[in-house]
Every structure is written in structure tokens, then in C-alpha cells.
Design a protein around this motif. Sequence first.
Motif, PDB file in Angstrom:
ATOM      1  N   GLN A   1      87.352 -24.848  77.018  1.00  0.00           N
ATOM      2  CA  GLN A   1      88.013 -23.662  77.558  1.00  0.00           C
ATOM      3  C   GLN A   1      89.497 -23.936  77.803  1.00  0.00           C
ATOM      4  OE1 GLN A   1      86.260 -22.269  81.201  1.00  0.00           O
ATOM      5  NE2 GLN A   1      87.374 -20.340  81.189  1.00  0.00           N
ATOM      6  N   GLN A   2      89.806 -25.115  78.296  1.00  0.00           N
ATOM      7  CA  GLN A   2      91.207 -25.487  78.556  1.00  0.00           C
ATOM      8  C   GLN A   2      91.987 -25.545  77.245  1.00  0.00           C
ATOM      9  OE1 GLN A   2      92.059 -29.598  79.788  1.00  0.00           O
ATOM     10  NE2 GLN A   2      93.211 -28.768  81.509  1.00  0.00           N
ATOM     11  N   VAL A   3      91.390 -26.179  76.226  1.00  0.00           N
ATOM     12  CA  VAL A   3      92.055 -26.293  74.928  1.00  0.00           C
ATOM     13  C   VAL A   3      92.243 -24.918  74.306  1.00  0.00           C
ATOM     14  CG1 VAL A   3      91.805 -27.177  72.572  1.00  0.00           C
ATOM     15  CG2 VAL A   3      91.238 -28.641  74.523  1.00  0.00           C
ATOM     16  N   ALA A   4      91.192 -24.074  74.367  1.00  0.00           N
ATOM     17  CA  ALA A   4      91.274 -22.739  73.766  1.00  0.00           C
ATOM     18  C   ALA A   4      92.376 -21.910  74.431  1.00  0.00           C
ATOM     19  CB  ALA A   4      89.925 -22.037  73.889  1.00  0.00           C
ATOM     20  N   ALA A   5      92.438 -21.967  75.754  1.00  0.00           N
ATOM     21  CA  ALA A   5      93.465 -21.191  76.471  1.00  0.00           C
ATOM     22  C   ALA A   5      94.869 -21.651  76.083  1.00  0.00           C
ATOM     23  CB  ALA A   5      93.245 -21.328  77.978  1.00  0.00           C
ATOM     24  N   ALA A   6      95.051 -22.966  75.965  1.00  0.00           N
ATOM     25  CA  ALA A   6      96.372 -23.490  75.602  1.00  0.00           C
ATOM     26  C   ALA A   6      96.743 -23.107  74.175  1.00  0.00           C
ATOM     27  CB  ALA A   6      96.394 -25.002  75.769  1.00  0.00           C
ATOM     28  N   LEU A   7      95.770 -23.124  73.256  1.00  0.00           N
ATOM     29  CA  LEU A   7      96.044 -22.724  71.871  1.00  0.00           C
ATOM     30  C   LEU A   7      96.424 -21.244  71.788  1.00  0.00           C
ATOM     31  CD1 LEU A   7      93.218 -24.635  69.933  1.00  0.00           C
ATOM     32  CD2 LEU A   7      95.668 -25.116  69.919  1.00  0.00           C
ATOM     33  N   GLU A   8      95.760 -20.423  72.575  1.00  0.00           N
ATOM     34  CA  GLU A   8      96.098 -18.992  72.566  1.00  0.00           C
ATOM     35  C   GLU A   8      97.496 -18.762  73.145  1.00  0.00           C
ATOM     36  OE1 GLU A   8      92.761 -17.388  74.631  1.00  0.00           O
ATOM     37  OE2 GLU A   8      91.539 -17.219  72.813  1.00  0.00           O
ATOM     38  N   GLU A   9      97.890 -19.610  74.106  1.00  0.00           N
ATOM     39  CA  GLU A   9      99.258 -19.509  74.620  1.00  0.00           C
ATOM     40  C   GLU A   9     100.280 -19.931  73.564  1.00  0.00           C
ATOM     41  OE1 GLU A   9      99.519 -21.764  78.179  1.00  0.00           O
ATOM     42  OE2 GLU A   9      98.161 -20.471  79.317  1.00  0.00           O
ATOM     43  N   GLU A  10      99.812 -20.728  72.591  1.00  0.00           N
ATOM     44  CA  GLU A  10     100.682 -21.121  71.480  1.00  0.00           C
ATOM     45  C   GLU A  10     100.740 -20.045  70.396  1.00  0.00           C
ATOM     46  OE1 GLU A  10     102.521 -23.724  71.416  1.00  0.00           O
ATOM     47  OE2 GLU A  10     101.689 -25.063  72.941  1.00  0.00           O
TER      48      GLU A  10
ATOM     49  N   ASP B   1      95.713 -33.015  80.504  1.00  0.00           N
ATOM     50  CA  ASP B   1      95.368 -32.167  81.647  1.00  0.00           C
ATOM     51  C   ASP B   1      95.827 -30.725  81.502  1.00  0.00           C
ATOM     52  OD1 ASP B   1      98.061 -32.484  81.856  1.00  0.00           O
ATOM     53  OD2 ASP B   1      98.049 -33.522  83.791  1.00  0.00           O
ATOM     54  N   GLY B   2      96.170 -30.307  80.284  1.00  0.00           N
ATOM     55  CA  GLY B   2      96.580 -28.928  80.071  1.00  0.00           C
ATOM     56  C   GLY B   2      98.082 -28.722  79.996  1.00  0.00           C
TER      57      GLY B   2
ATOM     58  N   ARG C   1     101.846 -35.404  73.160  1.00  0.00           N
ATOM     59  CA  ARG C   1     100.591 -35.465  72.404  1.00  0.00           C
ATOM     60  C   ARG C   1     100.110 -34.066  72.036  1.00  0.00           C
ATOM     61  NH1 ARG C   1      96.208 -38.496  75.660  1.00  0.00           N
ATOM     62  NH2 ARG C   1      97.091 -37.256  77.352  1.00  0.00           N
ATOM     63  N   TRP C   2     100.251 -33.143  72.973  1.00  0.00           N
ATOM     64  CA  TRP C   2      99.829 -31.774  72.702  1.00  0.00           C
ATOM     65  C   TRP C   2     100.729 -31.134  71.641  1.00  0.00           C
ATOM     66  CZ3 TRP C   2      95.906 -28.588  73.126  1.00  0.00           C
ATOM     67  CH2 TRP C   2      96.104 -27.234  72.941  1.00  0.00           C
TER      68      TRP C   2
ATOM     69  N   ASP D   1      96.613 -31.702  90.834  1.00  0.00           N
ATOM     70  CA  ASP D   1      95.654 -32.004  89.769  1.00  0.00           C
ATOM     71  C   ASP D   1      94.547 -32.884  90.337  1.00  0.00           C
ATOM     72  OD1 ASP D   1      94.645 -33.888  87.442  1.00  0.00           O
ATOM     73  OD2 ASP D   1      95.505 -32.137  86.471  1.00  0.00           O
ATOM     74  N   ARG D   2      93.311 -32.627  89.924  1.00  0.00           N
ATOM     75  CA  ARG D   2      92.177 -33.348  90.499  1.00  0.00           C
ATOM     76  C   ARG D   2      92.142 -34.819  90.096  1.00  0.00           C
ATOM     77  NH1 ARG D   2      87.356 -33.666  87.349  1.00  0.00           N
ATOM     78  NH2 ARG D   2      87.694 -33.048  85.180  1.00  0.00           N
TER      79      ARG D   2
END
Length: 569
Positions: A17-26, A109-110, A116-117, A555-556
Motif C-alpha cells: 500500500q505504501q509503495v502503491a501510494a508513492a507510485l501514484e504520487e509519481e 520508509d516512504g 533509492r526511491w 516514524d515508528r
Amino acid sequence: MASVFLSYSRVDRPKAQQVAAALEEEGLTVWWDKVLKAGQTYDEVTEGMLRQADVVVVLWSTVSVKSRWVRAEATLGERYSAVVPAMIEEADRPILFELTQTADLIGWDGDRTEQRWNDFVTDLRHAITRKAAKTTEQAVTARPAADTASAPVAPARSLSDDGTIENTFWMSIQSSTDAADFAAYLKRYPAGHYSDLARNRLAALEAKAKAKTPEPVIAAAPVEKAPTRPATQALARQRRLSMLALIAGGVVLLVGAGWGVSLLLPSDVEATETVAEQAMDPVEPAMVDIAEAETVARDDTLAVAETEFADAVLTEVAFVEPSEEIVAAPEPVQTGPQRDCSICPEMVAVPGGTFQMGSPDSEPGRVGNEGPVRSVTVAPFVMSRSEITYADWDACLADGGCNGYRPGDTGERGEMPAMSISWRDAQNYVDWLSGKAGRTYRLPTEAEWEYAARAGTQTAYWWGDAFDRTMVSAGGPKASSGMAENAYGLVGTLGNVREWVEDCYVNNYSNAPTDGSAVLTGSCDLRIIRGGAWSDNAATHRAANRARVSRGTRDRKIGFRVVSSDAKP
């Protein structure tokens, strides 16, 4: 149409879910939430999306690398689209994908500004561009058949060309010797193309496993197996003790009778010394079985009695193993962790010294912001033995400090490291602690932190150059009592949670101070974090590794520890 198909194990859904959200922001469209509508089947939807996607992103983890379904999706992705895998946990990739360039998102961590991202997104865009160019080329070169009568007959498709999830999965398990693989197939496809064959294979494997199950073992007489040497020695000792009780009375009589005889002997002292010398003679017992031990006990009673008498004189019938007789030299007295007040954290004295800060070019996992290596001199200071724990933080809250912020309201607290702490939150804690302890507390400088974490070493980790997962936490944070200590008595410096330091972020050490002080120029909204967290890779756990995070981030995986260079009042 989704440009990205995200393949993952449902255990890794939060990370997906974290990866998908970040990709959509891209600006990319992502199909990842595998929720089916009424009337849809998993396979038909998944296969349709796999064929339509420009690129398939596979998230490899310790669970997904073992998942037949994720492997099947990755295999079909290579057939219909481009595949860009990413590691989200340390794991051995499937052999089929070992040679495929894989992005490193372990511990990510998003943060979309992380290099790297950015590299990962660049790879995705290149893959999408290649897919579009390939599709265009195929459309241009395709020629409609003008004469269907003369068109060549397409060859029959082989089993391996059948691009379905079911077939791909079956192809991956058809030679398996694990009954669970065929059980998994039947659970998904109870009436599938290969269901009958799967049932036969499953029955054969279960029968084979049952045939290998050992029969219950009936306890046999001990004589069927010779005891080990310690067991033989223990048995002999036990029998000798029993016999000693039987001959004790006889010994008393012999002593009484021998008193008169002893008057005829040259010297009582000489006789006693002779017995003592015999008893002091080391006798290495032979390796014998129980039957032989019984024979010795029965036929050589006199010899045993003499030996027991001598042993009794020397040890008062106390048979002590050699290892128990050795008394270790006392360890030098050391000053352990101390507290400045009853609710203050445990502090450890760190001696001053000079060290080489940063990492050499040859160190595996090194990045450019860890150099150039330079000599730094650090003055003595005290540092909290572990990261500040929930118990430490809760003491601050109970005393009206820490701005009332309560991190981590769920889960275990106590000696676990306090997490979801921002740099600003940490400043609130040190302000409160300074008022309670009577001296100034603060966050460590980046130089102090690395000096303490290395504890006199120059290797990648304080225990050596090779990463050792047993020295750090894995799968989740640990209580401070469960962490290994370095030579300075500090725990968790290279594991558990990442830790804030005082410094503002600069991207190298070219102009950094060499006296151990903090860098307070540069990007001061971005502060440095050090040390690895429980889900980070080997490179992140290195003593020289550093990262930048906005000082307001909670961050946790981030906590902190404290230091003081003021003299204790």
C-alpha cells in the motif's frame, strides 16, 4: 489501464500500500488492491491486468519469495510486460530472477526524496518507455493476412506456452516433492485442468511420508548401547560409592587391627605418604561398557576398595569434576551504568579519544555521504546505555514533561525503545531531563554517536566486517536487556531503532569539524539519523551509515539516546 501491476504477498500488504501510494504520487497508475467484484474470479482479473500492464513490480520478501502465486505472477509478467523487482526484506530471490536487476527498498520508509526511491522510479519509467516502443514497433510491422488460404498455420501451443496463472503455477510444482504444493493447487483449483493428477501426486507423497514414519521405539535393556565415557565414569563412581558403604565397617576393623601391626612398621608418616602418593597418581579410566564395569566391580573388589579408601582420605568422599575445582580469577571491578536520578536513564561513561570517522571506498554498502574519511578527536562524555525506552519517556510524562506527547499507545512498552519520536520530541525530553538531573543533557553529535557505536573499532560493525543478524534485532524491536553490548557497554547502537543526532544534514564531511562538535549549518530542517532498525538491511546497520530525515517526522523505526559532557554535580 494501469501502467503498473504490483505483485506481492498479502502478508506484505502494508508495504504494498505504501509503495502503491508513492507510485501514484509519481503520476503512475497502479493495480495492486486485489479485491474482486461480484462474478469475477481471481485468475481472470489478474491475467487481464498482467497482460495490460506496462510493467510488473514484484515486491520480494521472506514470504513472497516462497509464494508460488507471486512467482507465477512474476513469470507471466516477464511474458507480457517488463518486470522490475524490488527487495523489501533480505531474502534469497527465486533462481529464475537471480540475474534480474533488483531495486533495494529494504527499510524504505516512504520518503520520495530518497535516492533509492528515485532510482527505482527512473527504472520503472524506462521500462514503461521500452514497452511502449515495442508495442508501437509490433503494430507497424504487423501485416494483415490478405489471403487467409495462404496464411501459414500457427503451430499448436505447447503446455509451456499456455499463459495462465493455473498453468504457470502447475508448471512450477509438477516435479515437486512437497505435498503442500499440490494441496495448495487443489485448494485454488479443485476442478482444474490438473486436479486429478494433483490428487494422485498428493496421495503418493502422503503415502510415502507415512511409510517413512518410524515405528514406536520400545525401551530396550541398557546393554544394547554402550554408554558414553561420562556415563561410564558416573556409573563407576556410583558403584564405588555403594561399595564404600559396605566396606566402611571392614575398614574400621582393619584400622583397629592394623594399629598393633603398625607398631612394627618403620614409620606411620611413611605409610601415610605412600597411600597419598598412590591416591595422587592420575588414573585414566578405560572406555568400557556396562558389562565390563560390572565385572570389574565384582571380580576386583579389593582394588576398588583400596582406590576408594585413598579417594576418601583425599576428598572426604566428595567426588568433584575437574572443571568444578578450577576457580576463575575475579574479573576487574568496572564502573557500571549509573543514573543521575531515580527516574533518569542509565548512563555509561565513554572515554575520549581519536578515531577515523566515515567509511573507506572499499567498504561494501558505502554511499558518498559517508566521506571523506577524516580523523576526529572526541572529548569524554556519558551516553545512555540504550535508546531512551518507553519507561524513560513515561517517567517524563508522569512528571509533566515531554509536552504531553505519548508515543506508541499500543503494544509492549517498558524497556522497549521509545519509537515514533521526532527530533523536536527528543529535544523536549532532554530539556526535561536536564532539569531533573542537574546537568545539561542533549542529543549526541554525529561524531560522538559514531565514536561510541564503533567502541574502538574501525570495522564496518563493532563486531567485525561481516554483518551478523544475531547481534541486532530482526522482525521487530527488542527490549534493551536483550541486545548485545559493545566494548563501551552500549546496546542497540547498530540495531533496534534508528537514532536522532544533533547535527544538521550536510552531504559529506569535506568541511565538517574535527573536534567532535555538531554541524549546525546546512539543511537544518533535515537532521541526521544513525544506526539500523529491525527491518533494515546490512548496509544500513554499518557504523558509518547516515540518513537525513525532516526533524518533525515521527516514524515508528526512529528513536534516540542522550548524552552529557557536563561534569556531574
